[in-house]
Design a protein around this motif. Sequence first.
Motif, PDB file in Angstrom:
ATOM      1  N   GLU A   1      53.129 -65.029  11.908  1.00  0.00           N
ATOM      2  CA  GLU A   1      52.427 -64.472  13.061  1.00  0.00           C
ATOM      3  C   GLU A   1      53.244 -63.323  13.634  1.00  0.00           C
ATOM      4  O   GLU A   1      54.428 -63.173  13.360  1.00  0.00           O
ATOM      5  CB  GLU A   1      52.215 -65.565  14.115  1.00  0.00           C
ATOM      6  N   ASN A   2      52.602 -62.521  14.460  1.00  0.00           N
ATOM      7  CA  ASN A   2      53.289 -61.374  15.052  1.00  0.00           C
ATOM      8  C   ASN A   2      54.504 -61.847  15.845  1.00  0.00           C
ATOM      9  O   ASN A   2      54.419 -62.750  16.682  1.00  0.00           O
ATOM     10  CB  ASN A   2      52.349 -60.607  15.987  1.00  0.00           C
ATOM     11  N   GLY A   3      55.654 -61.215  15.541  1.00  0.00           N
ATOM     12  CA  GLY A   3      56.864 -61.562  16.261  1.00  0.00           C
ATOM     13  C   GLY A   3      57.665 -62.657  15.619  1.00  0.00           C
ATOM     14  O   GLY A   3      58.789 -62.924  16.051  1.00  0.00           O
ATOM     15  N   THR A   4      57.124 -63.328  14.607  1.00  0.00           N
ATOM     16  CA  THR A   4      57.856 -64.433  13.978  1.00  0.00           C
ATOM     17  C   THR A   4      58.343 -64.076  12.581  1.00  0.00           C
ATOM     18  O   THR A   4      58.944 -64.896  11.920  1.00  0.00           O
ATOM     19  CB  THR A   4      56.971 -65.689  13.902  1.00  0.00           C
ATOM     20  N   GLY A   5      58.049 -62.866  12.118  1.00  0.00           N
ATOM     21  CA  GLY A   5      58.472 -62.479  10.787  1.00  0.00           C
ATOM     22  C   GLY A   5      59.968 -62.253  10.699  1.00  0.00           C
ATOM     23  O   GLY A   5      60.673 -62.143  11.710  1.00  0.00           O
ATOM     24  N   SER A   6      60.474 -62.162   9.468  1.00  0.00           N
ATOM     25  CA  SER A   6      61.895 -61.958   9.251  1.00  0.00           C
ATOM     26  C   SER A   6      62.251 -60.487   9.405  1.00  0.00           C
ATOM     27  O   SER A   6      61.417 -59.594   9.232  1.00  0.00           O
ATOM     28  CB  SER A   6      62.283 -62.450   7.854  1.00  0.00           C
ATOM     29  N   VAL A   7      63.544 -60.227   9.703  1.00  0.00           N
ATOM     30  CA  VAL A   7      64.011 -58.845   9.791  1.00  0.00           C
ATOM     31  C   VAL A   7      63.938 -58.183   8.423  1.00  0.00           C
ATOM     32  O   VAL A   7      63.882 -56.950   8.329  1.00  0.00           O
ATOM     33  CB  VAL A   7      65.458 -58.794  10.322  1.00  0.00           C
ATOM     34  N   TYR A   8      63.917 -58.979   7.358  1.00  0.00           N
ATOM     35  CA  TYR A   8      63.843 -58.435   6.006  1.00  0.00           C
ATOM     36  C   TYR A   8      62.416 -58.069   5.606  1.00  0.00           C
ATOM     37  O   TYR A   8      62.199 -57.539   4.516  1.00  0.00           O
ATOM     38  CB  TYR A   8      64.415 -59.438   5.002  1.00  0.00           C
TER      39      TYR A   8
ATOM     40  N   GLY B   1      77.515 -61.278  -3.236  1.00  0.00           N
ATOM     41  CA  GLY B   1      78.239 -60.442  -2.269  1.00  0.00           C
ATOM     42  C   GLY B   1      77.691 -59.021  -2.221  1.00  0.00           C
ATOM     43  O   GLY B   1      77.605 -58.415  -1.137  1.00  0.00           O
ATOM     44  N   PHE B   2      77.308 -58.484  -3.371  1.00  0.00           N
ATOM     45  CA  PHE B   2      76.719 -57.142  -3.409  1.00  0.00           C
ATOM     46  C   PHE B   2      75.321 -57.152  -2.774  1.00  0.00           C
ATOM     47  O   PHE B   2      74.941 -56.202  -2.097  1.00  0.00           O
ATOM     48  CB  PHE B   2      76.639 -56.651  -4.848  1.00  0.00           C
ATOM     49  N   ALA B   3      74.571 -58.235  -3.003  1.00  0.00           N
ATOM     50  CA  ALA B   3      73.245 -58.353  -2.383  1.00  0.00           C
ATOM     51  C   ALA B   3      73.366 -58.383  -0.859  1.00  0.00           C
ATOM     52  O   ALA B   3      72.529 -57.804  -0.151  1.00  0.00           O
ATOM     53  CB  ALA B   3      72.542 -59.605  -2.891  1.00  0.00           C
ATOM     54  N   GLU B   4      74.387 -59.049  -0.354  1.00  0.00           N
ATOM     55  CA  GLU B   4      74.605 -59.120   1.093  1.00  0.00           C
ATOM     56  C   GLU B   4      74.796 -57.724   1.684  1.00  0.00           C
ATOM     57  O   GLU B   4      74.327 -57.436   2.785  1.00  0.00           O
ATOM     58  CB  GLU B   4      75.832 -59.980   1.397  1.00  0.00           C
ATOM     59  N   LYS B   5      75.476 -56.840   0.949  1.00  0.00           N
ATOM     60  CA  LYS B   5      75.684 -55.474   1.447  1.00  0.00           C
ATOM     61  C   LYS B   5      74.360 -54.731   1.589  1.00  0.00           C
ATOM     62  O   LYS B   5      74.153 -54.000   2.560  1.00  0.00           O
ATOM     63  CB  LYS B   5      76.613 -54.719   0.494  1.00  0.00           C
ATOM     64  N   LEU B   6      73.457 -54.928   0.609  1.00  0.00           N
ATOM     65  CA  LEU B   6      72.145 -54.290   0.690  1.00  0.00           C
ATOM     66  C   LEU B   6      71.339 -54.833   1.862  1.00  0.00           C
ATOM     67  O   LEU B   6      70.699 -54.069   2.607  1.00  0.00           O
ATOM     68  CB  LEU B   6      71.378 -54.502  -0.614  1.00  0.00           C
ATOM     69  N   MET B   7      71.370 -56.141   2.035  1.00  0.00           N
ATOM     70  CA  MET B   7      70.630 -56.764   3.130  1.00  0.00           C
ATOM     71  C   MET B   7      71.153 -56.301   4.490  1.00  0.00           C
ATOM     72  O   MET B   7      70.374 -56.001   5.406  1.00  0.00           O
ATOM     73  CB  MET B   7      70.728 -58.291   2.996  1.00  0.00           C
ATOM     74  N   LYS B   8      72.461 -56.203   4.612  1.00  0.00           N
ATOM     75  CA  LYS B   8      73.067 -55.759   5.867  1.00  0.00           C
ATOM     76  C   LYS B   8      72.694 -54.312   6.162  1.00  0.00           C
ATOM     77  O   LYS B   8      72.396 -53.953   7.318  1.00  0.00           O
ATOM     78  CB  LYS B   8      74.587 -55.911   5.793  1.00  0.00           C
ATOM     79  N   ALA B   9      72.699 -53.460   5.122  1.00  0.00           N
ATOM     80  CA  ALA B   9      72.348 -52.053   5.317  1.00  0.00           C
ATOM     81  C   ALA B   9      70.903 -51.902   5.780  1.00  0.00           C
ATOM     82  O   ALA B   9      70.589 -51.051   6.621  1.00  0.00           O
ATOM     83  CB  ALA B   9      72.565 -51.278   4.013  1.00  0.00           C
ATOM     84  N   PHE B  10      70.003 -52.748   5.258  1.00  0.00           N
ATOM     85  CA  PHE B  10      68.601 -52.682   5.673  1.00  0.00           C
ATOM     86  C   PHE B  10      68.437 -53.165   7.115  1.00  0.00           C
ATOM     87  O   PHE B  10      67.720 -52.541   7.909  1.00  0.00           O
ATOM     88  CB  PHE B  10      67.741 -53.526   4.736  1.00  0.00           C
TER      89      PHE B  10
ATOM     90  N   ASN C   1      70.624 -53.119   9.464  1.00  0.00           N
ATOM     91  CA  ASN C   1      71.226 -52.129  10.368  1.00  0.00           C
ATOM     92  C   ASN C   1      70.463 -50.809  10.386  1.00  0.00           C
ATOM     93  O   ASN C   1      70.904 -49.841  11.019  1.00  0.00           O
ATOM     94  CB  ASN C   1      72.675 -51.862   9.971  1.00  0.00           C
ATOM     95  N   LYS C   2      69.347 -50.765   9.660  1.00  0.00           N
ATOM     96  CA  LYS C   2      68.457 -49.601   9.615  1.00  0.00           C
ATOM     97  C   LYS C   2      69.125 -48.360   9.030  1.00  0.00           C
ATOM     98  O   LYS C   2      68.779 -47.223   9.379  1.00  0.00           O
ATOM     99  CB  LYS C   2      67.888 -49.306  11.004  1.00  0.00           C
ATOM    100  N   GLU C   3      70.086 -48.594   8.125  1.00  0.00           N
ATOM    101  CA  GLU C   3      70.662 -47.473   7.393  1.00  0.00           C
ATOM    102  C   GLU C   3      69.646 -46.926   6.393  1.00  0.00           C
ATOM    103  O   GLU C   3      69.643 -45.726   6.091  1.00  0.00           O
ATOM    104  CB  GLU C   3      71.933 -47.909   6.667  1.00  0.00           C
ATOM    105  N   TYR C   4      68.809 -47.833   5.886  1.00  0.00           N
ATOM    106  CA  TYR C   4      67.753 -47.457   4.941  1.00  0.00           C
ATOM    107  C   TYR C   4      66.467 -48.161   5.345  1.00  0.00           C
ATOM    108  O   TYR C   4      66.478 -49.291   5.838  1.00  0.00           O
ATOM    109  CB  TYR C   4      68.139 -47.845   3.505  1.00  0.00           C
ATOM    110  N   ASP C   5      65.341 -47.475   5.100  1.00  0.00           N
ATOM    111  CA  ASP C   5      64.038 -48.057   5.418  1.00  0.00           C
ATOM    112  C   ASP C   5      63.412 -48.733   4.202  1.00  0.00           C
ATOM    113  O   ASP C   5      62.507 -49.555   4.351  1.00  0.00           O
ATOM    114  CB  ASP C   5      63.092 -46.961   5.923  1.00  0.00           C
TER     115      ASP C   5
END
Length: 295
Positions: free
Chosen positions: A61-68, A155-164, A166-170
Amino acid sequence: MPGLKEVRIRIVSVKSTQQITNAMRMVAASKLRRAQNAILKLRPYAAKLREIMQNLSASAENGTGSVYSEDRKPNRILLVVFTSSRGLCGAFNSNIIKAAQQMMTEQYGEQYRQNNVTLITVGRKATEFFKKRKFNVADSWDEIYENVSYENVSGFAEKLMKAFVNKEYDRIVLVYNQFKNAATQRLIREQYLPVLPQETPAGTGKKVAADYIFEPNQEILLKELLPKSLRIQFHKAVLDSFASEQGARMTAMQQATDNARDLLRNLQISYNKARQAAITNELLEIVSGAEALKG
């Protein structure tokens, strides 16, 4: 016709090359068996988990989705390009590099002209190619193939998730070869983030309806399972690329070994002809000398 010495040198050289290519084929075959077992075991689990996560995101529902799952306007693009760190594997690397270039100039042409397309290279071949040509390479993960275990790759996947987050990439896209068999690899361009709801098979753009009873609640499931799913998806891409590389190298070295065998056969024929010609010339010289003595 080449002389005997020249042909012998070429035969020795080709035999040496054949031994090398055959040894490389056997090494690649050994690595392929392990890599193939790993990817074939992981793939059904990863595919089903991704499907569940897409349906779960669609049901949010609106507002309950994941940041990913935040679908932002794709202004900043990150391409993660998987190649090998070594050559002698046919067109494995060149196909990936061409696909990445095509995506940058066509699919994300506007962002590319604004210098908003960034690369992360996995494998030295991609690193050398894109850095030499001054592409925007943010990082190089060439060491990832040294240990393709889930613990290391996550560990490499975590870096991609963190960058997304933090809005470094859309938008983050993986470009890699999917393993089918030793002789066939399928080029994949897979959107890694954001995780969007699954569309209908007909491609109508409508979202797949998902009717679930959640326990615990949907927000907790998304928070706990979606990061795990993303780590597994990245691990699957690494295993696919690694298995595809070994399959491509084994096939290329098998072809090189076969070509060397054919070349050796032709050289042996040339050697026999040259030897026969040399013997004939010696006999003619002896006969001519004997006739001269009689005269």
